[in-house]
Design a protein around this motif. Sequence first.
Motif, mmCIF file in Angstrom:
data_model
loop_
_atom_site.group_PDB
_atom_site.id
_atom_site.type_symbol
_atom_site.label_atom_id
_atom_site.label_comp_id
_atom_site.label_asym_id
_atom_site.label_seq_id
_atom_site.Cartn_x
_atom_site.Cartn_y
_atom_site.Cartn_z
ATOM 1 N N TRP A 176 23.316 54.286 -24.401
ATOM 2 C CA TRP A 176 24.216 54.880 -25.393
ATOM 3 C C TRP A 176 25.183 53.819 -25.887
ATOM 4 O O TRP A 176 25.785 53.096 -25.094
ATOM 5 N N THR A 177 25.360 53.719 -27.196
ATOM 6 C CA THR A 177 26.256 52.708 -27.755
ATOM 7 C C THR A 177 27.596 53.298 -28.178
ATOM 8 O O THR A 177 28.461 52.589 -28.662
ATOM 9 N N GLY A 178 27.747 54.545 -28.015
ATOM 10 C CA GLY A 178 29.010 55.216 -28.307
ATOM 11 C C GLY A 178 29.155 56.352 -27.320
ATOM 12 O O GLY A 178 28.880 56.195 -26.134
ATOM 13 N N ILE A 179 29.515 57.481 -27.848
ATOM 14 C CA ILE A 179 29.599 58.657 -26.980
ATOM 15 C C ILE A 179 28.195 59.074 -26.568
ATOM 16 O O ILE A 179 27.216 58.733 -27.231
ATOM 17 N N HIS A 180 28.086 59.767 -25.465
ATOM 18 C CA HIS A 180 26.785 60.261 -25.034
ATOM 19 C C HIS A 180 26.881 61.757 -24.813
ATOM 20 O O HIS A 180 27.979 62.305 -24.654
ATOM 21 N N PRO A 181 25.740 62.432 -24.836
ATOM 22 C CA PRO A 181 25.760 63.893 -24.664
ATOM 23 C C PRO A 181 26.388 64.288 -23.328
ATOM 24 O O PRO A 181 26.380 63.511 -22.369
ATOM 25 N N GLU A 182 26.874 65.490 -23.282
ATOM 26 C CA GLU A 182 27.446 66.016 -22.040
ATOM 27 C C GLU A 182 26.372 66.021 -20.961
ATOM 28 O O GLU A 182 25.178 66.110 -21.251
ATOM 29 N N ALA A 183 26.784 65.953 -19.727
ATOM 30 C CA ALA A 183 25.849 65.870 -18.601
ATOM 31 C C ALA A 183 24.848 67.023 -18.594
ATOM 32 O O ALA A 183 23.676 66.829 -18.261
ATOM 33 N N ASP A 184 25.292 68.206 -18.992
ATOM 34 C CA ASP A 184 24.399 69.369 -19.015
ATOM 35 C C ASP A 184 23.266 69.208 -20.026
ATOM 36 O O ASP A 184 22.185 69.759 -19.840
ATOM 37 N N ASP A 185 23.519 68.467 -21.107
ATOM 38 C CA ASP A 185 22.541 68.319 -22.187
ATOM 39 C C ASP A 185 21.770 67.013 -22.124
ATOM 40 O O ASP A 185 20.736 66.870 -22.796
ATOM 41 N N GLU A 186 22.246 66.047 -21.378
ATOM 42 C CA GLU A 186 21.686 64.695 -21.445
ATOM 43 C C GLU A 186 20.194 64.640 -21.099
ATOM 44 O O GLU A 186 19.424 63.969 -21.778
ATOM 45 N N THR A 187 19.768 65.356 -20.083
ATOM 46 C CA THR A 187 18.364 65.331 -19.691
ATOM 47 C C THR A 187 17.470 65.872 -20.797
ATOM 48 O O THR A 187 16.446 65.274 -21.123
ATOM 49 N N SER A 188 17.847 66.976 -21.402
ATOM 50 C CA SER A 188 17.018 67.546 -22.465
ATOM 51 C C SER A 188 17.049 66.679 -23.719
ATOM 52 O O SER A 188 16.031 66.537 -24.401
ATOM 53 N N VAL A 189 18.187 66.064 -24.024
ATOM 54 C CA VAL A 189 18.272 65.171 -25.180
ATOM 55 C C VAL A 189 17.362 63.958 -24.969
ATOM 56 O O VAL A 189 16.630 63.563 -25.874
ATOM 57 N N LYS A 190 17.393 63.373 -23.786
ATOM 58 C CA LYS A 190 16.523 62.227 -23.500
ATOM 59 C C LYS A 190 15.053 62.606 -23.637
ATOM 60 O O LYS A 190 14.258 61.836 -24.178
ATOM 61 N N SER A 191 14.700 63.790 -23.185
ATOM 62 C CA SER A 191 13.323 64.255 -23.309
ATOM 63 C C SER A 191 12.918 64.376 -24.778
ATOM 64 O O SER A 191 11.823 63.953 -25.173
ATOM 65 N N MET A 192 13.797 64.927 -25.598
ATOM 66 C CA MET A 192 13.513 65.057 -27.029
ATOM 67 C C MET A 192 13.378 63.689 -27.688
ATOM 68 O O MET A 192 12.512 63.475 -28.541
ATOM 69 N N ILE A 193 14.228 62.739 -27.287
ATOM 70 C CA ILE A 193 14.161 61.387 -27.842
ATOM 71 C C ILE A 193 12.836 60.730 -27.474
ATOM 72 O O ILE A 193 12.184 60.118 -28.331
ATOM 73 N N HIS A 194 12.412 60.858 -26.233
ATOM 74 C CA HIS A 194 11.132 60.273 -25.810
ATOM 75 C C HIS A 194 9.980 60.839 -26.640
ATOM 76 O O HIS A 194 9.107 60.098 -27.085
ATOM 77 N N GLU A 195 9.984 62.139 -26.876
ATOM 78 C CA GLU A 195 8.933 62.754 -27.682
ATOM 79 C C GLU A 195 8.953 62.227 -29.106
ATOM 80 O O GLU A 195 7.907 61.918 -29.683
ATOM 81 N N LEU A 196 10.135 62.110 -29.692
ATOM 82 C CA LEU A 196 10.242 61.604 -31.056
ATOM 83 C C LEU A 196 9.792 60.146 -31.156
ATOM 84 O O LEU A 196 9.116 59.757 -32.106
ATOM 85 N N MET A 197 10.154 59.347 -30.166
ATOM 86 C CA MET A 197 9.744 57.945 -30.188
ATOM 87 C C MET A 197 8.229 57.819 -30.023
ATOM 88 O O MET A 197 7.603 56.984 -30.674
ATOM 89 N N LEU A 198 7.636 58.627 -29.176
ATOM 90 C CA LEU A 198 6.186 58.607 -29.030
ATOM 91 C C LEU A 198 5.512 58.939 -30.352
ATOM 92 O O LEU A 198 4.526 58.325 -30.731
ATOM 93 N N TYR A 199 6.044 59.903 -31.058
ATOM 94 C CA TYR A 199 5.465 60.322 -32.321
ATOM 95 C C TYR A 199 5.648 59.258 -33.404
ATOM 96 O O TYR A 199 4.714 58.931 -34.125
ATOM 97 N N HIS A 200 6.849 58.726 -33.546
ATOM 98 C CA HIS A 200 7.159 57.813 -34.657
ATOM 99 C C HIS A 200 6.764 56.368 -34.412
ATOM 100 O O HIS A 200 6.350 55.673 -35.328
ATOM 101 N N VAL A 201 6.915 55.886 -33.203
ATOM 102 C CA VAL A 201 6.737 54.455 -32.946
ATOM 103 C C VAL A 201 5.386 54.143 -32.318
ATOM 104 O O VAL A 201 4.700 53.221 -32.732
ATOM 105 N N TYR A 202 5.018 54.881 -31.314
ATOM 106 C CA TYR A 202 3.841 54.518 -30.530
ATOM 107 C C TYR A 202 2.547 55.119 -31.061
ATOM 108 O O TYR A 202 1.484 54.810 -30.584
#
Length: 69
Positions: free
Chosen positions: A42-68
């Motif tokens: 994170w280069t600034g603020i990061h999601p609250e601890a309750d949301d961080e795991t689900s946000v990271k999961s969504m980011i991984h899915e988006l990166m798999l779709y767009h980049v890989y």
Amino acid sequence: MITHFQWKPLFEDRNLPGWRISFYFKKQSFQAIYHKNGEIEWTGIHPEADDETSVKSMIHELMLYHVYE
């Protein structure tokens, strides 16, 4: 849900892995660096601890779709 997801290479030489990502989650803007090993720095603020795991999961899915794919 993540909205307005954007990514761009971290380096001008696109052969080097690493990406800058930005997105909105719960009406708040977030920015991070997505490393080649899947680590999210994170280069600034990061999601609250309750949301961080689900946000990271969504980011991984988006990166798999767009980049890989």
